[in-house]
Design an enzyme around this catalytic site. Structure first.
Site, mmCIF file in Angstrom:
data_model
loop_
_atom_site.group_PDB
_atom_site.id
_atom_site.type_symbol
_atom_site.label_atom_id
_atom_site.label_comp_id
_atom_site.label_asym_id
_atom_site.label_seq_id
_atom_site.Cartn_x
_atom_site.Cartn_y
_atom_site.Cartn_z
ATOM 1 N N SER A 249 34.499 46.920 41.029
ATOM 2 C CA SER A 249 33.348 47.120 40.138
ATOM 3 C C SER A 249 33.784 46.812 38.718
ATOM 4 O O SER A 249 34.977 46.880 38.394
ATOM 5 C CB SER A 249 32.863 48.566 40.232
ATOM 6 O OG SER A 249 31.979 48.888 39.171
ATOM 7 N N TYR B 206 35.348 57.702 39.704
ATOM 8 C CA TYR B 206 34.864 56.455 40.311
ATOM 9 C C TYR B 206 35.577 55.255 39.703
ATOM 10 O O TYR B 206 36.076 54.378 40.425
ATOM 11 C CB TYR B 206 33.351 56.331 40.114
ATOM 12 C CG TYR B 206 32.784 55.033 40.631
ATOM 13 C CD1 TYR B 206 32.639 54.811 41.998
ATOM 14 C CD2 TYR B 206 32.400 54.015 39.757
ATOM 15 C CE1 TYR B 206 32.124 53.615 42.478
ATOM 16 C CE2 TYR B 206 31.888 52.828 40.227
ATOM 17 C CZ TYR B 206 31.746 52.624 41.583
ATOM 18 O OH TYR B 206 31.249 51.443 42.053
#
Length: 336
Positions: A153, A166
């Site tokens: 990501s 995350y």
């Protein structure tokens, strides 16, 4: 507008495994790989969703198999790899895509959410690698293409409040991919990562933090977000290029949001609020207020005073005896 760019069946003969394939990027990528000729094995926990993906692939004339697997269960993933080998032969394309996003402030101490992300985003990814890496190295040894593509990501490199855990898991994935390529590239196994920005999938539905939810809602409203089909076409292209080409890191943003999620975050103000006190700008190496650049002037006019300040401080440092001595020593070692 369709995201499809590839034509024909350039992936004919490939055996592709897609984890996290019950919805979103995984499901759409599995369907696209099948359209391009690959036999596709879809992995996820939700068997009913997987069956729907397989039904869609088969209705379009493709070949697919659904295996209900929790990738955090190492033995279950290994069993899936054995089933793939027995039925279709060794996998030569692995899209390592399973993951979860749970956003919270670090002081909230949502340690269960921390652990869930670490278990799925890191341990789950490693379990898939452990089970299917022998497939990939065998395929490469036989002169076939072999691809390991991990989903990371833009959060791997962007500094985003409340995304700490995350982002940490995604940073792990991105750097692991670089390291694996060093070992596996010489064996002709291509290792790559894809780092998408905001994708319109169900992943944001897992986010309960109101600030993060609002951030994502604003992005979806304000920009033309990436779609799962965009990711699918990119993964397919990475696998379809000639065997000697390894597209190692693909970062994807929506065009109107070129800096990714970080573009929407308002960081601390760099300028002090209110009118500067007399002499403040001068002490920073800038012109006095009556000589200064008007607000809204060129960026260069605001940056150059800082550069002058740094240069002045370096000059002052060089005058210190111990610094002078160290610089002479470094210069002498460099000459040696």
């Amino acid at each position: 507008m369709s995201a499809a760019l590839l034509t024909g069946t350039p992936l004919t003969g490939r055996v592709a495994v897609v984890s996290g394939a019950s919805s979103g990027m995984g499901a759409v990528t599995a369907q696209r790989l099948a359209e391009l000729g690959a036999t596709v094995i879809v992995l996820a926990r939700r068997k009913d969703k997987l069956d729907g993906v397989v039904k869609t692939i088969e209705a379009a004339g493709g070949t697919a198999l659904a295996l209900a697997v929790d990738v955090t269960d190492r033995a279950a993933v290994q069993s899936a790899a054995d089933q793939v080998a027995a039925r279709f032969g060794k996998a030569d394309l692995v899209f390592n895509n399973a993951g979860v996003q749970l956003i919270s402030g670090i002081e909230e101490l949502k340690v269960d959410d921390w652990q869930r992300q670490i278990d799925l985003n890191i341990s789950g990814l490693m379990n898939v690698i452990a089970a299917f890496l022998p497939h990939l190295t065998d395929s490469a040894a036989q002169g076939k293409p072999a691809d390991l593509i991990n989903t990371s990501s833009i959060a791997a490199t962007r500094i985003l409040a409340k995304f700490s855990i995350y982002s940490g898991t995604k940073a792990y994935i991105s750097h692991l991919t670089r390291l694996l390529r060093v070992e596996l590239g010489p064996k002709m196994v291509r290792v790559a990562t894809i780092e998408p920005g905001m994708v319109d999938t169900e992943l944001p539905d897992h986010v309960t933090d109101p600030d993060a939810s609002q951030l994502m809602a604003d992005l979806i409203h304000d920009i033309d977000c990436l779609q799962s089909a965009d990711i699918a076409e990119t993964v397919a292209f990475m696998a379809a290029v000639p065997r000697h080409v390894n597209l190692t890191e693909i970062t994807m943003y929506a065009t109107r949001d070129p800096r990714g999620l970080a573009a929407r975050r308002r960081g601390p103000r760099l300028r002090p609020r209110g009118r500067p006190q007399r002499g403040q700008l001068h002490r920073l190496g800038q012109a006095r207020p009556d000589q200064g650049t008007r607000r809204g002037g060129r960026a260069d006019d605001r940056v150059r005073p800082l550069q002058r300040l740094v240069a002045q401080q370096l000059v002052e440092l060089r005058r210190l005896p111990h610094v002078r001595h160290r610089l002479r020593e470094d210069h002498r070692q460099a000459r040696l």
